[in-house]
Scaffold this motif. Sequence first.
Motif, PDB file in Angstrom:
ATOM      1  N   THR A  31       0.834  -1.207   0.000  1.00  0.00           N
ATOM      2  CA  THR A  31       0.000   0.000   0.000  1.00  0.00           C
ATOM      3  C   THR A  31       0.865   1.252   0.000  1.00  0.00           C
ATOM      4  OG1 THR A  31      -1.673  -1.186   1.291  1.00  0.00           O
ATOM      5  CG2 THR A  31      -1.860   1.213   1.201  1.00  0.00           C
ATOM      6  N   ARG A  32       1.879   1.255   0.823  1.00  0.00           N
ATOM      7  CA  ARG A  32       2.753   2.423   0.938  1.00  0.00           C
ATOM      8  C   ARG A  32       3.517   2.663  -0.373  1.00  0.00           C
ATOM      9  NH1 ARG A  32       5.266   1.065   5.517  1.00  0.00           N
ATOM     10  NH2 ARG A  32       3.911   2.307   6.870  1.00  0.00           N
ATOM     11  N   ALA A  33       3.933   1.600  -1.032  1.00  0.00           N
ATOM     12  CA  ALA A  33       4.674   1.735  -2.287  1.00  0.00           C
ATOM     13  C   ALA A  33       3.823   2.402  -3.354  1.00  0.00           C
ATOM     14  CB  ALA A  33       5.145   0.364  -2.769  1.00  0.00           C
ATOM     15  N   VAL A  34       2.591   1.919  -3.527  1.00  0.00           N
ATOM     16  CA  VAL A  34       1.704   2.492  -4.543  1.00  0.00           C
ATOM     17  C   VAL A  34       1.335   3.928  -4.182  1.00  0.00           C
ATOM     18  CG1 VAL A  34      -0.544   2.299  -5.676  1.00  0.00           C
ATOM     19  CG2 VAL A  34       0.787   0.237  -5.184  1.00  0.00           C
ATOM     20  N   THR A  35       1.000   4.159  -2.932  1.00  0.00           N
ATOM     21  CA  THR A  35       0.603   5.495  -2.493  1.00  0.00           C
ATOM     22  C   THR A  35       1.715   6.510  -2.716  1.00  0.00           C
ATOM     23  OG1 THR A  35      -0.851   4.515  -0.812  1.00  0.00           O
ATOM     24  CG2 THR A  35      -0.268   6.828  -0.530  1.00  0.00           C
ATOM     25  N   GLY A  36       2.951   6.116  -2.430  1.00  0.00           N
ATOM     26  CA  GLY A  36       4.079   7.005  -2.643  1.00  0.00           C
ATOM     27  C   GLY A  36       4.251   7.358  -4.120  1.00  0.00           C
ATOM     28  N   ALA A  37       4.059   6.381  -4.991  1.00  0.00           N
ATOM     29  CA  ALA A  37       4.182   6.625  -6.426  1.00  0.00           C
ATOM     30  C   ALA A  37       3.073   7.556  -6.914  1.00  0.00           C
ATOM     31  CB  ALA A  37       4.136   5.300  -7.189  1.00  0.00           C
ATOM     32  N   VAL A  38       1.874   7.371  -6.389  1.00  0.00           N
ATOM     33  CA  VAL A  38       0.736   8.217  -6.775  1.00  0.00           C
ATOM     34  C   VAL A  38       0.970   9.659  -6.344  1.00  0.00           C
ATOM     35  CG1 VAL A  38      -1.713   8.686  -6.335  1.00  0.00           C
ATOM     36  CG2 VAL A  38      -0.941   6.341  -6.799  1.00  0.00           C
ATOM     37  N   LEU A  39       1.414   9.850  -5.113  1.00  0.00           N
ATOM     38  CA  LEU A  39       1.661  11.200  -4.608  1.00  0.00           C
ATOM     39  C   LEU A  39       2.775  11.885  -5.385  1.00  0.00           C
ATOM     40  CD1 LEU A  39       1.232  13.497  -2.604  1.00  0.00           C
ATOM     41  CD2 LEU A  39       2.786  12.318  -1.021  1.00  0.00           C
ATOM     42  N   GLU A  40       3.846  11.164  -5.652  1.00  0.00           N
ATOM     43  CA  GLU A  40       4.970  11.730  -6.388  1.00  0.00           C
ATOM     44  C   GLU A  40       4.524  12.211  -7.773  1.00  0.00           C
ATOM     45  OE1 GLU A  40       9.445  10.224  -6.880  1.00  0.00           O
ATOM     46  OE2 GLU A  40       8.020   8.997  -8.016  1.00  0.00           O
ATOM     47  N   ALA A  41       3.732  11.384  -8.462  1.00  0.00           N
ATOM     48  CA  ALA A  41       3.237  11.758  -9.789  1.00  0.00           C
ATOM     49  C   ALA A  41       2.294  12.955  -9.691  1.00  0.00           C
ATOM     50  CB  ALA A  41       2.522  10.570 -10.425  1.00  0.00           C
ATOM     51  N   GLY A  42       1.419  12.935  -8.685  1.00  0.00           N
ATOM     52  CA  GLY A  42       0.459  14.024  -8.515  1.00  0.00           C
ATOM     53  C   GLY A  42       1.122  15.348  -8.218  1.00  0.00           C
ATOM     54  N   GLU A  43       2.131  15.328  -7.379  1.00  0.00           N
ATOM     55  CA  GLU A  43       2.835  16.559  -7.049  1.00  0.00           C
ATOM     56  C   GLU A  43       3.558  17.126  -8.268  1.00  0.00           C
ATOM     57  OE1 GLU A  43       5.189  15.357  -3.678  1.00  0.00           O
ATOM     58  OE2 GLU A  43       3.708  16.196  -2.266  1.00  0.00           O
ATOM     59  N   TYR A  44       4.082  16.231  -9.113  1.00  0.00           N
ATOM     60  CA  TYR A  44       4.731  16.702 -10.336  1.00  0.00           C
ATOM     61  C   TYR A  44       3.714  17.364 -11.264  1.00  0.00           C
ATOM     62  CZ  TYR A  44       6.989  16.955 -14.821  1.00  0.00           C
ATOM     63  OH  TYR A  44       7.469  17.439 -16.011  1.00  0.00           O
ATOM     64  N   VAL A  45       2.577  16.709 -11.456  1.00  0.00           N
ATOM     65  CA  VAL A  45       1.534  17.264 -12.335  1.00  0.00           C
ATOM     66  C   VAL A  45       1.058  18.613 -11.805  1.00  0.00           C
ATOM     67  CG1 VAL A  45      -0.845  16.938 -13.150  1.00  0.00           C
ATOM     68  CG2 VAL A  45       0.776  15.030 -13.232  1.00  0.00           C
ATOM     69  N   LYS A  46       0.834  18.687 -10.512  1.00  0.00           N
ATOM     70  CA  LYS A  46       0.323  19.921  -9.901  1.00  0.00           C
ATOM     71  C   LYS A  46       1.322  21.063 -10.043  1.00  0.00           C
ATOM     72  CE  LYS A  46      -2.071  21.405  -5.699  1.00  0.00           C
ATOM     73  NZ  LYS A  46      -2.539  20.955  -4.359  1.00  0.00           N
ATOM     74  N   ALA A  47       2.594  20.772  -9.835  1.00  0.00           N
ATOM     75  CA  ALA A  47       3.624  21.817  -9.880  1.00  0.00           C
ATOM     76  C   ALA A  47       3.937  22.268 -11.306  1.00  0.00           C
ATOM     77  CB  ALA A  47       4.901  21.319  -9.209  1.00  0.00           C
ATOM     78  N   ASN A  48       3.671  21.412 -12.289  1.00  0.00           N
ATOM     79  CA  ASN A  48       4.029  21.720 -13.677  1.00  0.00           C
ATOM     80  C   ASN A  48       2.804  21.742 -14.589  1.00  0.00           C
ATOM     81  OD1 ASN A  48       7.222  21.446 -13.652  1.00  0.00           O
ATOM     82  ND2 ASN A  48       6.404  19.791 -12.409  1.00  0.00           N
ATOM     83  N   ARG A  49       1.652  22.004 -14.011  1.00  0.00           N
ATOM     84  CA  ARG A  49       0.379  21.894 -14.727  1.00  0.00           C
ATOM     85  C   ARG A  49       0.340  22.715 -16.020  1.00  0.00           C
ATOM     86  NH1 ARG A  49      -4.101  24.787 -15.044  1.00  0.00           N
ATOM     87  NH2 ARG A  49      -3.085  26.376 -13.773  1.00  0.00           N
ATOM     88  N   GLU A  50       0.691  23.973 -15.957  1.00  0.00           N
ATOM     89  CA  GLU A  50       0.587  24.829 -17.142  1.00  0.00           C
ATOM     90  C   GLU A  50       1.517  24.365 -18.262  1.00  0.00           C
ATOM     91  OE1 GLU A  50       0.937  28.954 -16.308  1.00  0.00           O
ATOM     92  OE2 GLU A  50      -0.720  28.996 -14.878  1.00  0.00           O
ATOM     93  N   ALA A  51       2.739  24.048 -17.917  1.00  0.00           N
ATOM     94  CA  ALA A  51       3.690  23.577 -18.923  1.00  0.00           C
ATOM     95  C   ALA A  51       3.231  22.239 -19.505  1.00  0.00           C
ATOM     96  CB  ALA A  51       5.076  23.431 -18.307  1.00  0.00           C
ATOM     97  N   LEU A  52       2.691  21.384 -18.656  1.00  0.00           N
ATOM     98  CA  LEU A  52       2.216  20.083 -19.129  1.00  0.00           C
ATOM     99  C   LEU A  52       1.051  20.229 -20.090  1.00  0.00           C
ATOM    100  CD1 LEU A  52       2.382  17.751 -15.989  1.00  0.00           C
ATOM    101  CD2 LEU A  52       3.669  17.553 -18.120  1.00  0.00           C
ATOM    102  N   LEU A  53       0.145  21.151 -19.797  1.00  0.00           N
ATOM    103  CA  LEU A  53      -0.980  21.382 -20.699  1.00  0.00           C
ATOM    104  C   LEU A  53      -0.480  21.707 -22.100  1.00  0.00           C
ATOM    105  CD1 LEU A  53      -3.507  23.398 -18.499  1.00  0.00           C
ATOM    106  CD2 LEU A  53      -3.994  21.259 -19.730  1.00  0.00           C
ATOM    107  N   ALA A  54       0.524  22.573 -22.176  1.00  0.00           N
ATOM    108  CA  ALA A  54       1.088  22.968 -23.477  1.00  0.00           C
ATOM    109  C   ALA A  54       1.811  21.800 -24.144  1.00  0.00           C
ATOM    110  CB  ALA A  54       2.020  24.144 -23.282  1.00  0.00           C
ATOM    111  N   GLU A  55       2.594  21.052 -23.367  1.00  0.00           N
ATOM    112  CA  GLU A  55       3.352  19.933 -23.919  1.00  0.00           C
ATOM    113  C   GLU A  55       2.437  18.812 -24.391  1.00  0.00           C
ATOM    114  OE1 GLU A  55       6.873  18.540 -21.775  1.00  0.00           O
ATOM    115  OE2 GLU A  55       6.727  20.334 -20.546  1.00  0.00           O
ATOM    116  N   LEU A  56       1.415  18.509 -23.605  1.00  0.00           N
ATOM    117  CA  LEU A  56       0.484  17.445 -23.975  1.00  0.00           C
ATOM    118  C   LEU A  56      -0.317  17.823 -25.207  1.00  0.00           C
ATOM    119  CD1 LEU A  56      -0.722  16.522 -20.385  1.00  0.00           C
ATOM    120  CD2 LEU A  56       0.565  15.013 -21.919  1.00  0.00           C
ATOM    121  N   ALA A  57      -0.703  19.084 -25.294  1.00  0.00           N
ATOM    122  CA  ALA A  57      -1.440  19.561 -26.463  1.00  0.00           C
ATOM    123  C   ALA A  57      -0.564  19.498 -27.707  1.00  0.00           C
ATOM    124  CB  ALA A  57      -1.949  20.982 -26.232  1.00  0.00           C
ATOM    125  N   ALA A  58       0.702  19.893 -27.560  1.00  0.00           N
ATOM    126  CA  ALA A  58       1.630  19.870 -28.690  1.00  0.00           C
ATOM    127  C   ALA A  58       1.888  18.438 -29.162  1.00  0.00           C
ATOM    128  CB  ALA A  58       2.946  20.529 -28.303  1.00  0.00           C
TER     129      ALA A  58
END
Length: 229
Positions: A195-222
Amino acid sequence: MSEPTRTPPKESFGDLLKPILVLVIIAAGAAALLAVVKDATKDAIAAAELAETEKGVKLVLPEGSAVDVTKTVSATVNGKELILYAGLDGNGVVTSVAVKTWSEIGYSGFIGVMVGFAPLDDPAGLKVTRTFILSHAETPGLGAKITACQEQNDADACAGAFWTRFKDLPVDGAVLKVNKDGGQIEALTSATISTRAVTGAVLEAGEYVKANREALLAELAAAQTGGAK
């Protein structure tokens, strides 16, 4: 009268070399055969992996999202490569993202995880849509329960299943943590490590998406118009 003792003939260098040559030939033949088999099956293996990835992406993105799993964006977070897939609404606008990530601290080591996040246009409201386990070697009946009911996308029918514990939770370090560590993710019985392993991976990914949201929107669209990245 006893027969005279016969001295066995001495083995020549060639005689000593023969078994070694035989072993070398057998080893070379086996290696060549393995190479042929690997080459013959690599396309099938790649196709199976892509199919599993596509299944995971479609399950974790909001229902009705369009996605092309050949068009991706990659990112390196804490030395780990994440692969991101855009979820598009009916107008072709990027509104969500699926992240392929992993953890090496499962009870039996590697756990591959797909996790979705939405809505990307609202940083304050960004939530986990759901999770999907891509691969693992956890203990049957214990840690392996991280995959329970995950082929379905009905939280009511799958009440209590591991993936439902993440559904619609905010990307918040105080929330996306195992309950034994002060968070809101209830640990699977006798499988806190998984449980801890999966939860840690989910949080790490979520924090990255949240911190880089605007840039990701542009990159994903491109990536949708420019092909796979």
